[in-house]
Design a protein around this motif. Structure first.
Motif, mmCIF file in Angstrom:
data_model
loop_
_atom_site.group_PDB
_atom_site.id
_atom_site.type_symbol
_atom_site.label_atom_id
_atom_site.label_comp_id
_atom_site.label_asym_id
_atom_site.label_seq_id
_atom_site.Cartn_x
_atom_site.Cartn_y
_atom_site.Cartn_z
ATOM 1 N N ARG A 91 24.666 -2.628 7.039
ATOM 2 C CA ARG A 91 25.251 -2.971 5.737
ATOM 3 C C ARG A 91 26.558 -3.745 5.912
ATOM 4 O O ARG A 91 26.796 -4.738 5.243
ATOM 5 C CB ARG A 91 25.509 -1.723 4.901
ATOM 6 N N ALA A 92 27.402 -3.282 6.819
ATOM 7 C CA ALA A 92 28.668 -3.972 7.079
ATOM 8 C C ALA A 92 28.418 -5.363 7.647
ATOM 9 O O ALA A 92 29.113 -6.327 7.297
ATOM 10 C CB ALA A 92 29.529 -3.149 8.037
ATOM 11 N N SER A 93 27.416 -5.481 8.502
ATOM 12 C CA SER A 93 27.062 -6.771 9.078
ATOM 13 C C SER A 93 26.561 -7.734 8.006
ATOM 14 O O SER A 93 26.904 -8.920 8.015
ATOM 15 C CB SER A 93 26.004 -6.577 10.161
ATOM 16 N N LEU A 94 25.749 -7.234 7.072
ATOM 17 C CA LEU A 94 25.257 -8.075 5.974
ATOM 18 C C LEU A 94 26.410 -8.537 5.081
ATOM 19 O O LEU A 94 26.456 -9.701 4.667
ATOM 20 C CB LEU A 94 24.212 -7.330 5.149
ATOM 21 N N GLN A 95 27.337 -7.636 4.792
ATOM 22 C CA GLN A 95 28.500 -7.999 3.977
ATOM 23 C C GLN A 95 29.305 -9.098 4.659
ATOM 24 O O GLN A 95 29.687 -10.084 4.029
ATOM 25 C CB GLN A 95 29.372 -6.752 3.742
ATOM 26 N N THR A 96 29.536 -8.939 5.947
ATOM 27 C CA THR A 96 30.282 -9.945 6.702
ATOM 28 C C THR A 96 29.527 -11.264 6.753
ATOM 29 O O THR A 96 30.112 -12.333 6.563
ATOM 30 C CB THR A 96 30.554 -9.436 8.136
ATOM 31 N N LEU A 120 27.295 -12.517 4.650
ATOM 32 C CA LEU A 120 27.224 -13.211 3.368
ATOM 33 C C LEU A 120 28.569 -13.720 2.887
ATOM 34 O O LEU A 120 28.628 -14.646 2.081
ATOM 35 C CB LEU A 120 26.595 -12.307 2.307
ATOM 36 N N THR A 121 29.657 -13.147 3.367
ATOM 37 C CA THR A 121 30.986 -13.603 2.944
ATOM 38 C C THR A 121 31.598 -14.626 3.892
ATOM 39 O O THR A 121 32.632 -15.201 3.576
ATOM 40 C CB THR A 121 31.959 -12.419 2.800
ATOM 41 N N ASP A 138 24.797 2.012 8.330
ATOM 42 C CA ASP A 138 26.078 1.535 7.810
ATOM 43 C C ASP A 138 26.537 0.282 8.544
ATOM 44 O O ASP A 138 27.158 -0.606 7.961
ATOM 45 C CB ASP A 138 27.139 2.623 7.914
ATOM 46 N N TYR A 189 24.748 -7.517 -3.295
ATOM 47 C CA TYR A 189 25.930 -8.336 -3.047
ATOM 48 C C TYR A 189 26.369 -8.978 -4.360
ATOM 49 O O TYR A 189 25.609 -9.729 -4.967
ATOM 50 C CB TYR A 189 25.609 -9.415 -2.007
ATOM 51 N N PHE A 240 20.312 -3.821 -0.351
ATOM 52 C CA PHE A 240 21.719 -4.204 -0.268
ATOM 53 C C PHE A 240 22.031 -5.083 -1.470
ATOM 54 O O PHE A 240 21.325 -6.056 -1.723
ATOM 55 C CB PHE A 240 21.978 -4.965 1.043
#
Length: 111
Positions: A9-14, A16-17, A6, A99, A97
């Protein structure tokens, strides 16, 4: 607190945004996807997005190795799902993942 998967996943979301230069103490952190918001999604743009994501993950998320970056067009105009397939280095486990990348503004949304 989030677990290892998790947390990735949170790191990837951060990652990419975040726009490059947005973080003061980490000026190279991020992936400039927002600069491509109004670009046509042709082969050149897809290749550019793929390279941007692979480079950002390579330098800022050492816990994983990207195996593939794919694109899935949605029926809604202006939405593309970016599918990032990766392997967690510590466990050799494969994950996916997704996005959502919006190419245009969301002006005509129905509640």
């Amino acid at each position: 607190m989030v677990s290892d998967v998790d947390d990735i996943r949170a790191s990837l979301q951060t990652l990419l945004t975040t726009t490059v230069g947005e973080r003061i103490m980490q000026p190279d952190y991020g992936c400039n996807l927002s600069q491509l918001q109004y670009e046509p999604l042709n082969t050149g743009t897809r290749t550019f997005i793929k390279n941007m994501i692979e480079r950002a993950v390579l330098f800022h998320e050492p816990r994983i190795e990207v195996t593939d970056v794919g694109f899935e067009d949605q029926p809604e105009e202006g939405l593309v799902l970016i599918q990032l397939r990766y392997t967690v280095m510590a466990t050799n486990s494969r994950y996916n993942f997704v996005y959502p990348f919006y190419l245009t503004e969301a002006n005509n949304l129905n509640p």
